[in-house]
Each structure stands twice: as structure tokens, then as C-alpha cells.
Design an enzyme around this catalytic site. Structure first.
Site, PDB file in Angstrom:
ATOM      1  N   LYS A  13      -7.595  15.587   2.216  1.00  0.00           N
ATOM      2  CA  LYS A  13      -6.267  16.238   2.195  1.00  0.00           C
ATOM      3  C   LYS A  13      -6.403  17.762   2.197  1.00  0.00           C
ATOM      4  O   LYS A  13      -5.791  18.447   3.004  1.00  0.00           O
ATOM      5  CB  LYS A  13      -5.473  15.837   0.941  1.00  0.00           C
ATOM      6  CG  LYS A  13      -5.152  14.379   0.822  1.00  0.00           C
ATOM      7  CD  LYS A  13      -4.266  14.105  -0.378  1.00  0.00           C
ATOM      8  CE  LYS A  13      -4.897  14.429  -1.717  1.00  0.00           C
ATOM      9  NZ  LYS A  13      -6.102  13.663  -2.035  1.00  0.00           N
ATOM     10  N   ARG A  88       3.014  12.741  -5.915  1.00  0.00           N
ATOM     11  CA  ARG A  88       1.904  11.912  -6.360  1.00  0.00           C
ATOM     12  C   ARG A  88       2.393  10.576  -6.907  1.00  0.00           C
ATOM     13  O   ARG A  88       1.620   9.709  -7.256  1.00  0.00           O
ATOM     14  CB  ARG A  88       1.228  12.689  -7.469  1.00  0.00           C
ATOM     15  CG  ARG A  88      -0.190  12.428  -7.709  1.00  0.00           C
ATOM     16  CD  ARG A  88      -1.040  13.040  -6.642  1.00  0.00           C
ATOM     17  NE  ARG A  88      -2.390  13.134  -7.091  1.00  0.00           N
ATOM     18  CZ  ARG A  88      -3.212  14.116  -6.762  1.00  0.00           C
ATOM     19  NH1 ARG A  88      -2.824  15.070  -5.966  1.00  0.00           N
ATOM     20  NH2 ARG A  88      -4.438  14.104  -7.194  1.00  0.00           N
ATOM     21  N   ARG A 125     -19.089  17.011  -3.144  1.00  0.00           N
ATOM     22  CA  ARG A 125     -18.285  18.219  -2.907  1.00  0.00           C
ATOM     23  C   ARG A 125     -18.769  19.392  -3.773  1.00  0.00           C
ATOM     24  O   ARG A 125     -19.101  19.232  -4.941  1.00  0.00           O
ATOM     25  CB  ARG A 125     -16.824  17.936  -3.242  1.00  0.00           C
ATOM     26  CG  ARG A 125     -15.997  19.229  -3.244  1.00  0.00           C
ATOM     27  CD  ARG A 125     -14.527  19.040  -3.421  1.00  0.00           C
ATOM     28  NE  ARG A 125     -14.174  17.977  -4.327  1.00  0.00           N
ATOM     29  CZ  ARG A 125     -13.052  17.285  -4.227  1.00  0.00           C
ATOM     30  NH1 ARG A 125     -12.200  17.537  -3.251  1.00  0.00           N
ATOM     31  NH2 ARG A 125     -12.781  16.341  -5.089  1.00  0.00           N
ATOM     32  N   ARG A 158     -16.616  20.369  -9.357  1.00  0.00           N
ATOM     33  CA  ARG A 158     -15.420  20.247 -10.194  1.00  0.00           C
ATOM     34  C   ARG A 158     -15.688  19.313 -11.377  1.00  0.00           C
ATOM     35  O   ARG A 158     -16.408  18.330 -11.234  1.00  0.00           O
ATOM     36  CB  ARG A 158     -14.255  19.677  -9.345  1.00  0.00           C
ATOM     37  CG  ARG A 158     -13.507  20.730  -8.599  1.00  0.00           C
ATOM     38  CD  ARG A 158     -12.571  20.192  -7.537  1.00  0.00           C
ATOM     39  NE  ARG A 158     -11.757  19.046  -7.900  1.00  0.00           N
ATOM     40  CZ  ARG A 158     -10.844  18.513  -7.081  1.00  0.00           C
ATOM     41  NH1 ARG A 158     -10.642  19.040  -5.882  1.00  0.00           N
ATOM     42  NH2 ARG A 158     -10.144  17.473  -7.452  1.00  0.00           N
ATOM     43  N   ARG A 169      -9.676   8.431 -11.222  1.00  0.00           N
ATOM     44  CA  ARG A 169      -8.786   8.992 -10.197  1.00  0.00           C
ATOM     45  C   ARG A 169      -8.460   7.957  -9.128  1.00  0.00           C
ATOM     46  O   ARG A 169      -7.333   7.876  -8.647  1.00  0.00           O
ATOM     47  CB  ARG A 169      -9.429  10.238  -9.575  1.00  0.00           C
ATOM     48  CG  ARG A 169      -9.353  11.434 -10.492  1.00  0.00           C
ATOM     49  CD  ARG A 169     -10.335  12.497 -10.110  1.00  0.00           C
ATOM     50  NE  ARG A 169     -10.075  13.067  -8.806  1.00  0.00           N
ATOM     51  CZ  ARG A 169     -10.989  13.747  -8.109  1.00  0.00           C
ATOM     52  NH1 ARG A 169     -12.202  13.919  -8.587  1.00  0.00           N
ATOM     53  NH2 ARG A 169     -10.671  14.245  -6.940  1.00  0.00           N
TER      54      ARG A 169
HETATM   55  P1  AP5 Z   1     -11.206  17.289   0.275  1.00  0.00           P
HETATM   56  O1  AP5 Z   1     -10.574  17.864   1.484  1.00  0.00           O
HETATM   57  O2  AP5 Z   1     -11.438  18.173  -0.895  1.00  0.00           O
HETATM   58  O3  AP5 Z   1     -10.446  15.953  -0.159  1.00  0.00           O
HETATM   59  P2  AP5 Z   1      -9.100  15.775  -0.985  1.00  0.00           P
HETATM   60  O4  AP5 Z   1      -8.400  14.583  -0.443  1.00  0.00           O
HETATM   61  O5  AP5 Z   1      -8.349  17.065  -1.035  1.00  0.00           O
HETATM   62  O6  AP5 Z   1      -9.726  15.409  -2.376  1.00  0.00           O
HETATM   63  P3  AP5 Z   1      -9.376  15.850  -3.842  1.00  0.00           P
HETATM   64  O7  AP5 Z   1     -10.454  15.241  -4.690  1.00  0.00           O
HETATM   65  O8  AP5 Z   1      -9.194  17.343  -3.965  1.00  0.00           O
HETATM   66  O9  AP5 Z   1      -8.014  15.154  -4.057  1.00  0.00           O
HETATM   67  P4  AP5 Z   1      -7.338  14.830  -5.357  1.00  0.00           P
HETATM   68  O10 AP5 Z   1      -6.031  14.375  -4.858  1.00  0.00           O
HETATM   69  O11 AP5 Z   1      -8.040  13.919  -6.279  1.00  0.00           O
HETATM   70  O12 AP5 Z   1      -7.374  16.243  -6.142  1.00  0.00           O
HETATM   71  P5  AP5 Z   1      -6.298  17.373  -6.394  1.00  0.00           P
HETATM   72  O13 AP5 Z   1      -7.017  18.647  -6.383  1.00  0.00           O
HETATM   73  O14 AP5 Z   1      -5.080  17.210  -5.569  1.00  0.00           O
HETATM   74  O15 AP5 Z   1     -12.613  16.651   0.736  1.00  0.00           O
HETATM   75  C1  AP5 Z   1     -13.505  16.087  -0.212  1.00  0.00           C
HETATM   76  C2  AP5 Z   1     -14.957  16.373   0.228  1.00  0.00           C
HETATM   77  O16 AP5 Z   1     -15.208  15.701   1.477  1.00  0.00           O
HETATM   78  C3  AP5 Z   1     -15.249  17.865   0.504  1.00  0.00           C
HETATM   79  O17 AP5 Z   1     -16.564  18.127   0.083  1.00  0.00           O
HETATM   80  C4  AP5 Z   1     -15.122  18.019   2.026  1.00  0.00           C
HETATM   81  O18 AP5 Z   1     -15.962  19.046   2.516  1.00  0.00           O
HETATM   82  C5  AP5 Z   1     -15.547  16.638   2.513  1.00  0.00           C
HETATM   83  N1  AP5 Z   1     -14.802  16.202   3.698  1.00  0.00           N
HETATM   84  C6  AP5 Z   1     -13.487  16.351   3.958  1.00  0.00           C
HETATM   85  N2  AP5 Z   1     -13.149  15.783   5.134  1.00  0.00           N
HETATM   86  C7  AP5 Z   1     -14.300  15.224   5.621  1.00  0.00           C
HETATM   87  C8  AP5 Z   1     -14.630  14.463   6.811  1.00  0.00           C
HETATM   88  N3  AP5 Z   1     -13.680  14.166   7.704  1.00  0.00           N
HETATM   89  N4  AP5 Z   1     -15.904  14.041   6.964  1.00  0.00           N
HETATM   90  C9  AP5 Z   1     -16.862  14.328   6.026  1.00  0.00           C
HETATM   91  N5  AP5 Z   1     -16.621  15.049   4.906  1.00  0.00           N
HETATM   92  C10 AP5 Z   1     -15.359  15.475   4.688  1.00  0.00           C
HETATM   93  O19 AP5 Z   1      -5.833  17.026  -7.907  1.00  0.00           O
HETATM   94  C11 AP5 Z   1      -6.733  17.142  -8.978  1.00  0.00           C
HETATM   95  C12 AP5 Z   1      -6.043  16.715 -10.262  1.00  0.00           C
HETATM   96  O20 AP5 Z   1      -4.911  17.569 -10.513  1.00  0.00           O
HETATM   97  C13 AP5 Z   1      -5.454  15.292 -10.274  1.00  0.00           C
HETATM   98  O21 AP5 Z   1      -6.411  14.320 -10.603  1.00  0.00           O
HETATM   99  C14 AP5 Z   1      -4.352  15.436 -11.332  1.00  0.00           C
HETATM  100  O22 AP5 Z   1      -4.900  15.429 -12.621  1.00  0.00           O
HETATM  101  C15 AP5 Z   1      -3.825  16.834 -11.073  1.00  0.00           C
HETATM  102  N6  AP5 Z   1      -2.695  16.834 -10.121  1.00  0.00           N
HETATM  103  C16 AP5 Z   1      -2.678  17.403  -8.889  1.00  0.00           C
HETATM  104  N7  AP5 Z   1      -1.495  17.219  -8.299  1.00  0.00           N
HETATM  105  C17 AP5 Z   1      -0.731  16.517  -9.177  1.00  0.00           C
HETATM  106  C18 AP5 Z   1       0.594  16.000  -9.142  1.00  0.00           C
HETATM  107  N8  AP5 Z   1       1.387  16.168  -8.080  1.00  0.00           N
HETATM  108  N9  AP5 Z   1       1.039  15.313 -10.216  1.00  0.00           N
HETATM  109  C19 AP5 Z   1       0.273  15.142 -11.301  1.00  0.00           C
HETATM  110  N10 AP5 Z   1      -1.005  15.597 -11.414  1.00  0.00           N
HETATM  111  C20 AP5 Z   1      -1.501  16.281 -10.352  1.00  0.00           C
END
Ligand code: AP5
Length: 212
Positions: A13, A88, A125, A158, A169
Site C-alpha cells: 500500500k 481500516r 522491510r 519498525r 496485524r
Molecule cells: P509497503 O509498501 O510498506 O506495504 P504496506 O502495505 O504499506 O505495509 P504496512 O506494513 O506499512 O501496512 P500496515 O497497514 O500494517 O501499516 P500502517 O503503517 O498502515 O511494503 C512492505 C515491504 O515490501 C517494503 O519493504 C517494500 O519495499 C516491499 N514491497 C512493496 N511492494 C513490493 C512488491 N511489489 N514486490 C516486492 N516487494 C515489495 O499501520 C501501522 C499501524 O498503525 C497499524 O498496525 C495500526 O496500529 C495503526 N494504524 C494505522 N492506520 C490506522 C487506522 N486507520 N486505524 C487504526 N489504527 C491504524
């Protein structure tokens, strides 16, 4: 242009939302990034939010909705946005409709990938502590050892990218966030994308659908 990027943790994402924001010239709004900035502080709220994030739980809606509504009210978001990490759950989706979708409906992309791929991506990552650029030890390593190739900042893992938090997660995603796929499909707003492909291939599919 209003875009929502859905998908499980590690589906890409953030990676794709950054590219989409640049392509469409609208801000990339990542709730995860905003929260990671917030928890650097020493306030009571920062400590509270950190405990949710580090254990892989969702931060309570009341807190996150305040943050998102404030950010969407900023001037740069008036012309559009790419939302990454919000909504979410179904409650957040309903609130977002009231906040930002009154006139034009956003395009909702859902990135799909297997649990095996997700775990591999999340555990490898590395993030730049200064400019927040994303790397992967295998798929997208930095050209400079443990430093960011963009700005020279130090790369770190992270806190929520550790095994127990990753498992939580994924569980939370399946229970709370996956129902959004059906929610937006019913509204005929959803486009599902194969997130298993390379970064470039996924982006090409997104652009193809945007142009339709
Ligand atoms: P990346 O692009 O970072 O993936 P992502 O889907 O963004 O993964 P996240 O782990 O950041 O998502 P998340 O939803 O758990 O975390 P968030 O920060 O939103 O890619 C991942 C890795 O793969 C990278 O190393 C990248 O280089 C690699 N990659 C990407 N695409 C690739 C491809 N095509 N091929 C190969 N490699 C690839 O949230 C974190 C925390 O915040 C949550 O757990 C929660 O506690 C809180 N939070 C955030 N938003 C909310 C909300 N709306 N409500 C409540 N709590 C929230």
C-alpha cells in the site's frame, strides 16, 4: 482525484500510494506514517498510541478519525488525495463518506497477496528514519549499506515488524479490515489488483485502471 488503497500489511500500500500521489499530484496521506511521527513524542497520547501499534492492534477510531479529519481539511487535500491505511474498519469507512466523499466517489484499490508473501515483505522491510523511504533487504535493498540511498539517513526495522506483532496485524486485518473489500465491492467502487507482482508491474496495473 481521490484514491483509497486497501490491502493487508505488507501488500505494498505505502509503496504504491507514494507513486500514485506523485503521478496524480495529490498528497499521499498515510495514517501509519502520521502515527509513527506522533509516537516520537513523549505525551500521554503518544505512549498510548505506541502500545497499540507495537502490539499490532488498531488505534481507537476516536483518535484516528480526529487525525484524518484534520488532515483532509488541509488545503492541499482539497484537490484530492491518496489515502493509505484509512479506512481500516467499517466504522471508519462510514465516517470517511461523511468527511470526504460527498460529491465525487473515490477509486478504491485493493492489493492482494498471500500471507507467505506478506510475512516475507514485512520481515525484510527497512525504513529510513529521516525521509521515511521504504527498502527491502532482498527485493529493494539500498545501494548504501544500512543507509538511505536518497538522504543518507539510517535505516531501521519498525517495532511492529517483529514476528509476534506481524501475526497480530494479519489477524486484525482479517477480522477488522477485510470486510471493507465487500463493502466497497457492493458500492461498485472496488478494483482488485494482484499485489504479488513486481513493484513496477503493480503500479502499471493501477495506472491502467485509473485511466479507464
Ligand atoms: P509497503 O509498501 O510498506 O506495504 P504496506 O502495505 O504499506 O505495509 P504496512 O506494513 O506499512 O501496512 P500496515 O497497514 O500494517 O501499516 P500502517 O503503517 O498502515 O511494503 C512492505 C515491504 O515490501 C517494503 O519493504 C517494500 O519495499 C516491499 N514491497 C512493496 N511492494 C513490493 C512488491 N511489489 N514486490 C516486492 N516487494 C515489495 O499501520 C501501522 C499501524 O498503525 C497499524 O498496525 C495500526 O496500529 C495503526 N494504524 C494505522 N492506520 C490506522 C487506522 N486507520 N486505524 C487504526 N489504527 C491504524
Amino acid at each position: 482525484m481521490k484514491i483509497i488503497v486497501l490491502g493487508p500489511p505488507g501488500s505494498g500500500k505505502g509503496t504504491q500510494a507514494v507513486r500514485l500521489g506523485k503521478y496524480c499530484r495529490v498528497p499521499h496521506i498515510s495514517t501509519g506514517d502520521i502515527l509513527r511521527q506522533l509516537v516520537k513524542g513523549k505525551t500521554f497520547l503518544a505512549k498510548r498510541v505506541k502500545s497499540y501499534m507495537n502490539s499490532g492492534k488498531l488505534v481507537p477510531d476516536r483518535i484516528i478519525v480526529d487525525i484524518v479529519s484534520g488532515r483532509l481539511a488541509e488545503k492541499d487535500a482539497k484537490k484530492g488525495f491518496v489515502l493509505d491505511g484509512f479506512p481500516r474498519n467499517l466504522n471508519q469507512a462510514e465516517i470517511l463518506e461523511k468527511l470526504a466523499m460527498v460529491k465525487d466517489k473515490p477509486k478504491v484499490f485493493n492489493l492482494k497477496a498471500s500471507d507467505k508473501t506478506l510475512v516475507k515483505r514485512i520481515s525484510g522491510r527497512r525504513v529510513c528514519g529521516s525521509c521515511r523511504a521504504n527498502y527491502h533487504v532482498e527485493y529493494n535493498p539500498s545501494k548504501i549499506m544500512e543507509k538511505c540511498a536518497n538522504c543518507g539517513g539510517s535505516l531501521y526495522q519498525r517495532d511492529d515488524d517483529k514476528p509476534q506483532a506481524i501475526r497480530n496485524r494479519l489477524k486484525v486485518y482479517k477480522k477488522e479490515s477485510r470486510p471493507l473489500v465487500r463493502y466497497y465491492a457492493k458500492k461498485k467502487m472496488l478494483v482488485s489488483i494482484n499485489g504479488e507482482k513486481t513493484e513496477k508491474e503493480v503500479f502499471s496495473s493501477l495506472i491502467k485502471h485509473l485511466k479507464k
